[in-house]
Design a protein around this motif. Sequence first.
Motif, PDB file in Angstrom:
ATOM      1  N   TRP A 240      86.158  87.555  54.039  1.00 44.19           N
ATOM      2  CA  TRP A 240      87.487  87.145  54.473  1.00 44.19           C
ATOM      3  C   TRP A 240      87.582  85.648  54.274  1.00 44.19           C
ATOM      4  O   TRP A 240      86.592  84.931  54.430  1.00 44.19           O
TER       5      TRP A 240
ATOM      6  N   ARG B  51      81.810  87.265  61.384  1.00 42.20           N
ATOM      7  CA  ARG B  51      81.893  86.188  62.384  1.00 42.20           C
ATOM      8  C   ARG B  51      80.519  85.906  63.007  1.00 42.20           C
ATOM      9  O   ARG B  51      80.135  84.748  63.186  1.00 42.20           O
TER      10      ARG B  51
ATOM     11  N   TRP C 265      84.104  92.897  59.964  1.00 43.02           N
ATOM     12  CA  TRP C 265      84.736  91.659  60.435  1.00 43.02           C
ATOM     13  C   TRP C 265      83.896  91.015  61.535  1.00 43.02           C
ATOM     14  O   TRP C 265      83.671  89.808  61.525  1.00 43.02           O
ATOM     15  N   GLU C 266      83.422  91.823  62.474  1.00 40.71           N
ATOM     16  CA  GLU C 266      82.581  91.284  63.540  1.00 40.71           C
ATOM     17  C   GLU C 266      81.272  90.752  62.975  1.00 40.71           C
ATOM     18  O   GLU C 266      80.770  89.711  63.410  1.00 40.71           O
TER      19      GLU C 266
ATOM     20  N   ALA D  18      91.877  89.113  53.887  1.00 38.32           N
ATOM     21  CA  ALA D  18      90.856  90.025  53.374  1.00 38.32           C
ATOM     22  C   ALA D  18      90.678  89.790  51.879  1.00 38.32           C
ATOM     23  O   ALA D  18      91.643  89.840  51.112  1.00 38.32           O
TER      24      ALA D  18
ATOM     25  N   ALA E  59      92.971  85.637  59.023  1.00 35.89           N
ATOM     26  CA  ALA E  59      91.924  86.018  58.067  1.00 35.89           C
ATOM     27  C   ALA E  59      92.572  86.761  56.902  1.00 35.89           C
ATOM     28  O   ALA E  59      93.313  87.721  57.101  1.00 35.89           O
TER      29      ALA E  59
END
Length: 157
Positions: A93, A60, A56-57, A78, A76
């Motif tokens: 996402w 982004r 996820w990081e 998934a 978000a």
Amino acid sequence: MTVRATKRSAGLLLFRHTDEGLQVLLGHMGGPLWAKKDAGAWTVPKGEYEGDEPAWEAARREFREELGIAPPDGEALALGEVVQRNGKIVTAWAVAADPDLSGFSPGSFALEWPPRSGRVQEFPELDRVEWVGVDRAREVLVTAQAAFLDRLAEHTG
């Protein structure tokens, strides 16, 4: 014997609802190999990450690196993973957002071009981004990534 690690990418598929229907934000891959191609030359804004970085990081971070604008906040959804033809695993996402794209400033990569010329040039990771309807997205996306559109449709009705 050398064991090659599987490459992993993570990305954000932005979507919005318009009078014309559901649209997604895609990027056209930059560089000379993709310059004159359309089908299969578009992608979810994404990038590679190492196994110790949360996906996820990475999604982004890569959104900011690929587009030069901040990744949107918001819920978000998934979309899971797909495996591309080259073996790369892509996790995505979906986020409902309609950011100002006037600040689009893609990251770049170095490539020897023409091949075996000894001349290294810089090319944009993405040469453009566009909002496209889901039907058009299916025509132009990297084949494996079309599954993300199906999963998005399940979430958004």
